[in-house]
Design an enzyme around this catalytic site. Structure first.
Site: not given
Length: 522
Positions: A39, A108, A137
């Site tokens: 990521r 997700s 996050k």
């Protein structure tokens, strides 16, 4: 077939000072990471491509699949095993058309609607979360919480879609996550995604290895003492045999029972615990919870007096008891009285796993979200559930523990079996703290069950059904003693009943149990 067990999500911004990203990644793979998602939210395309190419080489060395977050172009360029997208990223259907056949696509999901969409889009796996709060996050959706994951997993029944839990997962809460994140149909997580626990570690190999060890421990021996089972050979006879064995064990070994309980009934609960043969310690200070969890035989958490200092102790005590595999008996007193109590109970049960939850009909209705029975303070009002047996069984399955519904008739379930008990006397309802005392009796007998199990299994895993028998035994001990106390000539009413009750608890015999127990097993 991808093994999703330990799913590493990278994040270079979390690396400790001086730690090289590629060295950290290789160490994590050596520690047991089974799949890697790269990521890079802030890197430009050239930098992302370079990092992805070098990461792919390392992952290939360990035969571990690499998944790219969001960027289909990067995934194509490095021939990644898959792509993971969020709800606001490129739709799964388009990603599928752009990628080679056989490429893994994950998405997700935070709620049922998103799970249903992932099913319709034919995703290969879903990332369910955030299960815990996380700093890696920015969250724009509510925390799912451990106890809601099962509801989402159940939607995946009948599909081939895998499920990975994500969000704030670390070694300290991994067992709770694994045990609690199971549907009522026993659909479990296929793996857990971890970020900071590994990436932010100065020793990523050891961090990953520790997580793998916890995963292996859970799969081989369970997480905490509970009695979720499919056992169907219970009979009144073998239940009473088990209860009597536990009763004798408590009197012989005098287990310590740690109780964080209602200030109104501390003395009554302590006296009942002593009368049964156990030893009470009434401690609420968070600083001593870890040490107490090592020496106690069971923990009782009763939210009757919910002050901030006690709540802090409750939170830590349950986690420490889980870590030591000690039974945790939870009494959500008056949960329906305020939103504050509901929120506190939800937080506690998301933080640690209860072995037994005990409450009256109104309390359990509030806990489960049912409107069939209402409560007034700590009391139930109305005629009760139309089908109490199904209700208590379903709550046990949902909460992954034994559930005791107290009342004129007591119902106790391990998620498969339901014991229906009809002992007791109306004077129990006329003294302060009879429900709190019931929790103390259950905790004392669960401690005895733990001693018996450890005698048979040095690893300390409770034999199947022991907590179920401990809960039945605790209720029988109290209700039969109440019947015996009510028969005494010196008992004239509630004021003289309680001392007599303590006397009868202390002299309760195996003969009393066998002759007076009114029990059915459904």
């Amino acid at each position: 077939m991808i093994d999703y067990s330990l799913y590493l999500v990278t994040g270079r911004e979390l690396l400790p000072p001086g730690q090289d990203y590629f060295d950290s990644l290789e160490q994590a793979l050596q520690g047991g990471v089974t799949v890697v998602q790269i990521r890079e939210k802030n890197a430009d395309t050239g930098e992302f491509l370079d990092i992805a190419l070098r990461s792919k080489v390392i992952c290939d060395r360990y035969n571990v699949p690499l998944i790219v977050n969001d960027r289909v172009d990067i995934a194509l360029a490095v021939q990644a095993a898959g792509v993971h997208v969020g709800q606001t990223d490129m739709p799964v259907s388009i990603v599928r058309n752009l990628l080679p056949e056989g490429t893994i696509i994950g998405v997700s999901c935070n709620n049922l609607r998103e799970i249903e969409k992932a099913i319709n889009d034919k995703a290969d796996y879903v990332g369910i979360g955030a299960i815990w709060s996380t700093t890696t996050k920015n969250l724009n959706k509510p925390i799912v919480g451990v106890r809601r994951v099962g509801e989402l997993l159940q939607k995946l029944d009948g599909t081939s879609i895998k499920a990975v839990g994500i969000g704030g997962i670390k070694s300290s809460n991994l067992l709770r996550t694994l045990h609690g994140s199971v549907s009522t149909t026993n659909r479990a997580l296929d793996g857990v995604a971890v970020v900071s626990e590994i990436v932010a570690s100065t020793r990523p190999r050891e961090a990953a290895s520790k997580l793998c060890e916890i995963l292996s421990t859970f799969r081989n021996s369970g997480s905490v003492p509970n009695a979720m089972s499919t056992r169907s050979d219970y009979s009144v006879e073998n239940v009473l045999d088990g209860v009597i064995q536990i009763m004798s064990c408590v009197r012989e070994h005098n287990p310590l029972v740690h109780q964080i309980t209602n200030n109104v009934s501390i003395a009554q609960s302590a006296n009942a615990t002593i009368a049964l043969g156990a030893s009470p310690i009434m401690a609420t200070t968070a600083q001593e919870m870890e040490e107490l969890s090592v020496i106690n035989g069971a923990l009782l958490v009763n939210i009757g007096t919910l002050v901030s200092s006690a709540y802090e102790g409750m939170t830590l005590a349950g986690s420490c008891a889980n870590a030591q595999k000690k039974p945790v008996v939870f009494d959500p007193v008056g949960i329906g009285a305020s939103q504050f109590r509901k929120s506190a109970v939800n937080s506690l049960l998301n933080t640690w796993q209860a072995s037994v939850i005990k409450g009256n009909a109104g309390e359990l209705a509030a806990l489960s979200g049912s409107n069939e029975v209402q409560s007034k303070g700590v009391d139930s009002i109305g005629s009760g559930f139309k089908d109490p047996i199904s209700f208590v069984r379903n709550v046990a399955r949902k909460e992954r523990c034994v559930v005791v519904m107290s009342g004129k008739t007591d119902y106790i379930s391990d998620g498969t079996n339901v014991a229906v008990l009809t002992n007791g006397h109306e004077l129990l309802g006329q003294i302060t703290g009879s429900g709190c005392i019931a929790g103390s009796c259950i905790a004392s007998y669960c401690a005895g069950a733990m001693i018996l199990a450890r005698g048979e299994n040095q690893e300390g895993k409770l034999a199947l059904g022991d907590v179920f028998l401990g809960a039945i035994g605790g209720i029988l001990a109290l209700t039969i003693s109440a019947e015996l106390a009510s028969l005494r000539e010196d008992v004239k009413g509630p004021g003289t009943f309680f001392p007599a009750l303590i006397d009868e608890l202390s002299t309760l015999s195996t003969r009393n149990i066998r002759e007076r127990a009114c029990i059915e097993i459904q």
